[in-house]
Design a protein around this motif. Structure first.
Motif, PDB file in Angstrom:
ATOM      1  N   CYS A  71       0.875  -1.178   0.000  1.00  0.00           N
ATOM      2  CA  CYS A  71       0.000   0.000   0.000  1.00  0.00           C
ATOM      3  C   CYS A  71       0.907   1.220   0.000  1.00  0.00           C
ATOM      4  CB  CYS A  71      -0.918  -0.008   1.222  1.00  0.00           C
ATOM      5  SG  CYS A  71      -1.925   1.498   1.419  1.00  0.00           S
ATOM      6  N   VAL A  72       1.484   1.521  -1.147  1.00  0.00           N
ATOM      7  CA  VAL A  72       2.379   2.676  -1.256  1.00  0.00           C
ATOM      8  C   VAL A  72       1.597   3.939  -0.904  1.00  0.00           C
ATOM      9  CG1 VAL A  72       3.760   4.069  -2.834  1.00  0.00           C
ATOM     10  CG2 VAL A  72       3.869   1.560  -2.953  1.00  0.00           C
ATOM     11  N   ALA A  73       2.159   4.757  -0.033  1.00  0.00           N
ATOM     12  CA  ALA A  73       1.447   5.940   0.449  1.00  0.00           C
ATOM     13  C   ALA A  73       1.194   6.945  -0.663  1.00  0.00           C
ATOM     14  CB  ALA A  73       2.250   6.601   1.567  1.00  0.00           C
ATOM     15  N   ASP A  74      -0.052   7.360  -0.778  1.00  0.00           N
ATOM     16  CA  ASP A  74      -0.425   8.426  -1.703  1.00  0.00           C
ATOM     17  C   ASP A  74      -0.561   9.704  -0.887  1.00  0.00           C
ATOM     18  OD1 ASP A  74      -1.423  10.157  -3.548  1.00  0.00           O
ATOM     19  OD2 ASP A  74      -3.193   8.975  -4.065  1.00  0.00           O
ATOM     20  N   LYS A  75       0.507  10.484  -0.825  1.00  0.00           N
ATOM     21  CA  LYS A  75       0.523  11.664   0.031  1.00  0.00           C
ATOM     22  C   LYS A  75      -0.212  12.846  -0.591  1.00  0.00           C
ATOM     23  CE  LYS A  75       4.157  12.313   2.528  1.00  0.00           C
ATOM     24  NZ  LYS A  75       5.544  12.598   2.970  1.00  0.00           N
ATOM     25  N   ASN A  76      -0.663  12.699  -1.829  1.00  0.00           N
ATOM     26  CA  ASN A  76      -1.432  13.752  -2.491  1.00  0.00           C
ATOM     27  C   ASN A  76      -2.939  13.539  -2.393  1.00  0.00           C
ATOM     28  OD1 ASN A  76       0.885  15.154  -3.435  1.00  0.00           O
ATOM     29  ND2 ASN A  76       1.123  13.611  -5.044  1.00  0.00           N
ATOM     30  N   SER A  77      -3.327  12.421  -1.798  1.00  0.00           N
ATOM     31  CA  SER A  77      -4.758  12.114  -1.705  1.00  0.00           C
ATOM     32  C   SER A  77      -5.453  13.054  -0.716  1.00  0.00           C
ATOM     33  CB  SER A  77      -4.952  10.667  -1.256  1.00  0.00           C
ATOM     34  OG  SER A  77      -6.313  10.404  -0.997  1.00  0.00           O
TER      35      SER A  77
ATOM     36  N   ASP B  67      10.755   2.606  -7.858  1.00  0.00           N
ATOM     37  CA  ASP B  67      11.309   3.677  -7.029  1.00  0.00           C
ATOM     38  C   ASP B  67      10.524   3.891  -5.738  1.00  0.00           C
ATOM     39  OD1 ASP B  67      13.431   4.214  -8.672  1.00  0.00           O
ATOM     40  OD2 ASP B  67      12.450   5.865  -9.745  1.00  0.00           O
ATOM     41  N   ASP B  68       9.256   3.460  -5.719  1.00  0.00           N
ATOM     42  CA  ASP B  68       8.480   3.580  -4.490  1.00  0.00           C
ATOM     43  C   ASP B  68       9.004   2.663  -3.386  1.00  0.00           C
ATOM     44  OD1 ASP B  68       6.484   5.525  -5.226  1.00  0.00           O
ATOM     45  OD2 ASP B  68       5.611   3.997  -6.538  1.00  0.00           O
ATOM     46  N   PHE B  69       9.784   1.647  -3.758  1.00  0.00           N
ATOM     47  CA  PHE B  69      10.329   0.687  -2.801  1.00  0.00           C
ATOM     48  C   PHE B  69      11.833   0.861  -2.629  1.00  0.00           C
ATOM     49  CE2 PHE B  69       6.659  -1.206  -4.945  1.00  0.00           C
ATOM     50  CZ  PHE B  69       5.825  -1.429  -3.864  1.00  0.00           C
ATOM     51  N   PHE B  70      12.342   2.007  -3.028  1.00  0.00           N
ATOM     52  CA  PHE B  70      13.794   2.248  -3.045  1.00  0.00           C
ATOM     53  C   PHE B  70      14.103   3.540  -2.307  1.00  0.00           C
ATOM     54  CE2 PHE B  70      17.300   4.503  -5.210  1.00  0.00           C
ATOM     55  CZ  PHE B  70      18.346   3.629  -4.922  1.00  0.00           C
ATOM     56  N   ASN B  71      15.204   3.505  -1.533  1.00  0.00           N
ATOM     57  CA  ASN B  71      15.671   4.702  -0.852  1.00  0.00           C
ATOM     58  C   ASN B  71      17.168   4.824  -1.107  1.00  0.00           C
ATOM     59  OD1 ASN B  71      16.655   6.254   1.793  1.00  0.00           O
ATOM     60  ND2 ASN B  71      14.501   6.703   1.459  1.00  0.00           N
TER      61      ASN B  71
ATOM     62  N   ASN C 280      11.331   7.000   7.112  1.00  0.00           N
ATOM     63  CA  ASN C 280      10.006   6.495   7.452  1.00  0.00           C
ATOM     64  C   ASN C 280       9.047   6.785   6.299  1.00  0.00           C
ATOM     65  OD1 ASN C 280       9.301   9.251   7.734  1.00  0.00           O
ATOM     66  ND2 ASN C 280       9.895   9.219   9.899  1.00  0.00           N
ATOM     67  N   VAL C 281       7.774   6.575   6.515  1.00  0.00           N
ATOM     68  CA  VAL C 281       6.809   6.706   5.428  1.00  0.00           C
ATOM     69  C   VAL C 281       6.753   8.126   4.868  1.00  0.00           C
ATOM     70  CG1 VAL C 281       4.816   7.217   6.909  1.00  0.00           C
ATOM     71  CG2 VAL C 281       4.469   6.019   4.728  1.00  0.00           C
TER      72      VAL C 281
ATOM     73  N   GLY D 242       6.857   3.607   0.119  1.00  0.00           N
ATOM     74  CA  GLY D 242       6.672   2.164   0.056  1.00  0.00           C
ATOM     75  C   GLY D 242       6.584   1.498   1.413  1.00  0.00           C
ATOM     76  N   LEU D 243       6.951   2.200   2.486  1.00  0.00           N
ATOM     77  CA  LEU D 243       6.878   1.619   3.829  1.00  0.00           C
ATOM     78  C   LEU D 243       5.459   1.595   4.384  1.00  0.00           C
ATOM     79  CD1 LEU D 243       9.989   3.226   5.593  1.00  0.00           C
ATOM     80  CD2 LEU D 243       9.783   0.927   4.636  1.00  0.00           C
ATOM     81  N   ASN D 244       4.536   2.319   3.759  1.00  0.00           N
ATOM     82  CA  ASN D 244       3.179   2.436   4.292  1.00  0.00           C
ATOM     83  C   ASN D 244       2.555   1.069   4.560  1.00  0.00           C
ATOM     84  OD1 ASN D 244       1.013   4.134   5.083  1.00  0.00           O
ATOM     85  ND2 ASN D 244      -0.063   3.676   3.174  1.00  0.00           N
ATOM     86  N   THR D 245       2.041   0.859   5.757  1.00  0.00           N
ATOM     87  CA  THR D 245       1.376  -0.349   6.281  1.00  0.00           C
ATOM     88  C   THR D 245       2.325  -1.508   6.556  1.00  0.00           C
ATOM     89  OG1 THR D 245       0.805  -1.527   4.214  1.00  0.00           O
ATOM     90  CG2 THR D 245      -0.708   0.230   4.957  1.00  0.00           C
TER      91      THR D 245
END
Length: 227
Positions: free
Chosen positions: A35-41, A59-63, A86-87, A92-95
């Motif tokens: 559940c990749v975080a949608d911070k624009n929602s 890239d959502d799972f990469f840092n 963190n998220v 990608g860390l969400n949940t």
């Protein structure tokens, strides 16, 4: 008598069922692969809503290594700096219930007493020698230890804890793993004396059993943050 025993048995079974239900309801497993975080929602939930899975990329799972692998400036009042992964910076860390932090310490630098309200912390020393510990809930027992490179120490969830670099000349560093994608942090001194608006000095003077002028002085200080 038999009816009383039966009634007690029913009550016990009901209580056990409620405990079991509470246990499984506390932190349920994810119901999808990610559940990749949608911070624009515009949706507001306890955490972050999920991004459309079809819009997710690797890239959502990469840092990048530079975020966690680079030493940060420790030129502040406490002589430490924390790099959080963190998220907020890693959607990608969400949940997933995990995050990281790198802590850099100047010589004799301190990561001041603080808590993570939503996470247990596992700290690994990357370099240097640290004095660290945590304090339990009442009656406030201290568990402390001197740890060196490669050593691992755990701070239980929501316990007040701290670290200090014992070297007078060399910096130190540690890597923390935390059991929440968004563990939060409350630094005790700045929360008590630097809150906005401030806590009444009458309350703090009574709580700390000191004169109000000392509380007023503490509240007038600039409480620097290392996060």
């Amino acid at each position: 008598m038999a009816s009383l025993v039966a009634l007690l048995a029913v009550a016990l079974v009901a209580q056990l069922a409620s405990w079991q239900q509470a246990a499984v309801a506390y932190d349920p497993s994810p119901l999808q692969d990610f559940c990749v975080a949608d911070k624009n929602s515009p949706v507001r939930v306890n955490g972050f809503p999920c991004k459309d899975p079809m819009a997710v990329t690797p890239d959502d799972f990469f840092n990048p290594a530079m975020i966690i692998g680079k030493r940060r400036d420790t030129n502040n009042k406490v002589g430490s700096n924390v790099t959080n992964v963190n998220v907020e910076s890693f959607p990608g860390l969400n949940t997933l219930g995990i995050s990281l932090a790198r802590i850099d310490y100047a010589p004799l630098g301190v990561n001041p007493p603080h808590i993570h309200p939503r996470a247990t912390e596992l700290l690994t020393v990357l370099e240097g020698t640290l004095y660290l510990g945590f304090v339990t809930s009442n009656p406030n027992r201290l568990f402390s230890k001197v740890v060196k490179k490669g050593d691992v120490f755990v701070f239980p969830k929501a316990m007040i804890h701290f670290q200090m670099n014992l070297d007078h000349e060399k910096p130190a560093a540690a890597l923390s793993s935390l059991s929440s994608q968004n563990p939060g942090v409350i630094t005790i001194a700045s929360a008590v004396f630097g809150s906005k608006p401030p806590i009444s000095d009458d309350v703090l003077a009574k709580a700390f059993q000191v004169e109000k002028k000392l509380i007023d002085w503490l509240q007038s200080q600039f409480w620097d943050t290392n996060y």
